[in-house]
Write an enzyme that holds these catalytic residues in place. Sequence first.
Site, PDB file in Angstrom:
ATOM      1  NE  ARG A  18      -2.311  -1.160   3.458  1.00 47.88           N
ATOM      2  CZ  ARG A  18      -2.706  -0.765   4.666  1.00 47.88           C
ATOM      3  NH1 ARG A  18      -3.800  -0.064   4.820  1.00 47.88           N
ATOM      4  NH2 ARG A  18      -1.998  -1.065   5.739  1.00 47.88           N
ATOM      5  CG  ASN A  36      -4.203  -4.285   3.273  1.00 52.69           C
ATOM      6  OD1 ASN A  36      -3.658  -4.219   2.179  1.00 52.69           O
ATOM      7  ND2 ASN A  36      -3.531  -4.261   4.405  1.00 52.69           N
TER       8      ASN A  36
END
Length: 92
Positions: A18, A36
């Site tokens: 990320r 996520n």
Amino acid sequence: MATQRIFVSGRVQGVGYRDWVVRTAQGLGLTGYVRNLKDGRVEIFAAGEDASLQTLVKECREGSPLARVDHVENFPADEERGHKGFTKRFTA
């Protein structure tokens, strides 16, 4: 301005994926977010120029150095315009 929703599967959680997406998207001048998902995938919503979006999708296939990308699925998204910057969100 175009938008894309991108889903990435493989070993993409707990490996800095990320953070890597945020840096990559910001460098391409995109807005949106990455988060996520509980099923182990990463979801990306990005808005910007078509060429930058295509580059992001291509880069997502490689991912961060510790990631192992098995599959990338992307499609146009018609919602959620108006983001300021590119951010990392909590798990959905």
